[in-house]
Scaffold this motif. Structure first.
Motif, PDB file in Angstrom:
ATOM      1  N   ILE A 137      -9.295  -4.894   2.405  1.00 57.97           N
ATOM      2  CA  ILE A 137      -8.879  -4.242   1.164  1.00 57.97           C
ATOM      3  C   ILE A 137      -7.717  -5.036   0.587  1.00 57.97           C
ATOM      4  CG2 ILE A 137      -7.941  -2.135   0.133  1.00 57.97           C
ATOM      5  CD1 ILE A 137      -9.289  -0.594   2.432  1.00 57.97           C
TER       6      ILE A 137
ATOM      7  N   LEU B 281      -4.329   4.246   7.961  1.00 59.50           N
ATOM      8  CA  LEU B 281      -4.751   3.047   8.673  1.00 59.50           C
ATOM      9  C   LEU B 281      -4.267   3.076  10.123  1.00 59.50           C
ATOM     10  CD1 LEU B 281      -6.233   0.349   8.374  1.00 59.50           C
ATOM     11  CD2 LEU B 281      -4.034  -0.692   7.768  1.00 59.50           C
TER      12      LEU B 281
ATOM     13  N   GLY C  13       0.818  -1.202   0.000  1.00 60.91           N
ATOM     14  CA  GLY C  13       0.000   0.000   0.000  1.00 60.91           C
ATOM     15  C   GLY C  13       0.851   1.250   0.000  1.00 60.91           C
TER      16      GLY C  13
ATOM     17  N   PHE D 182      -1.845   5.475   2.671  1.00 59.37           N
ATOM     18  CA  PHE D 182      -2.744   4.424   3.152  1.00 59.37           C
ATOM     19  C   PHE D 182      -2.267   3.911   4.505  1.00 59.37           C
ATOM     20  CE2 PHE D 182      -3.744  -0.037   3.754  1.00 59.37           C
ATOM     21  CZ  PHE D 182      -5.117  -0.021   3.633  1.00 59.37           C
ATOM     22  N   GLU D 183      -0.972   3.636   4.607  1.00 58.69           N
ATOM     23  CA  GLU D 183      -0.411   3.119   5.869  1.00 58.69           C
ATOM     24  C   GLU D 183      -0.596   4.122   7.001  1.00 58.69           C
ATOM     25  OE1 GLU D 183       0.661   0.066   6.327  1.00 58.69           O
ATOM     26  OE2 GLU D 183       0.380  -0.440   4.234  1.00 58.69           O
TER      27      GLU D 183
ATOM     28  N   ARG E 243      -4.732  -0.812  -2.140  1.00 50.94           N
ATOM     29  CA  ARG E 243      -4.305   0.000  -0.987  1.00 50.94           C
ATOM     30  C   ARG E 243      -3.535   1.230  -1.443  1.00 50.94           C
ATOM     31  NH1 ARG E 243      -2.255  -5.152   2.506  1.00 50.94           N
ATOM     32  NH2 ARG E 243      -4.278  -6.176   2.533  1.00 50.94           N
ATOM     33  N   ASN E 244      -4.274   2.154  -1.984  1.00 50.60           N
ATOM     34  CA  ASN E 244      -3.682   3.397  -2.444  1.00 50.60           C
ATOM     35  C   ASN E 244      -4.555   4.533  -1.917  1.00 50.60           C
ATOM     36  OD1 ASN E 244      -2.007   5.119  -3.730  1.00 50.60           O
ATOM     37  ND2 ASN E 244      -2.497   4.455  -5.787  1.00 50.60           N
TER      38      ASN E 244
END
Length: 114
Positions: free
Chosen positions: A107, A64, A56, A60-61, A112-113
């Motif tokens: 996802i 999250l 990702g 995204f990271e 995961r972008n």
């Protein structure tokens, strides 16, 4: 960076081995392409967390982890998921298990972008 065993390397791929050939820049006479490869070797019980942490986009990271911290009162990183309300580490055999702990729909890695 995490403390897992890792190897960062650059491979030199000959043009004949690159699918579709090489897209050469003006004046670039190289017949090869450099590709970065990161190899990470986590312990088996941390594999799902490592996979999630290395797939990702950066955004995204970050999002999250921010969601885990602010909305679920949990700490997520490449090693574990810690529930601050229960004061315990949560186990996960797959990435889907981590999403389940966070109460999120799974996802796929290629989606995961951010």
């Amino acid at each position: 960076m995490d403390h897992f065993a890792k190897c960062f390397l650059i491979l030199r791929l000959e043009g004949s081995r690159v699918e579709g050939g090489l897209q050469r820049a003006q004046g670039d006479g190289r017949g090869w392409r450099a590709v970065r490869v990161d190899l990470v070797s986590p312990p088996a019980d941390r594999f799902a967390f490592t996979m999630l942490g290395w797939t990702g986009s950066r955004m995204f990271e970050r999002d999250l982890r921010r969601f885990a911290r602010l909305e679920r009162r949990m700490l997520l990183d490449n090693h574990a998921l810690f529930d601050k309300t229960k004061k315990e580490f949560l186990t996960a055999a797959t990435e889907k298990d981590i999403f389940d702990h966070l109460g999120l729909e799974y996802i796929e890695p290629w989606q995961r972008n951010a």
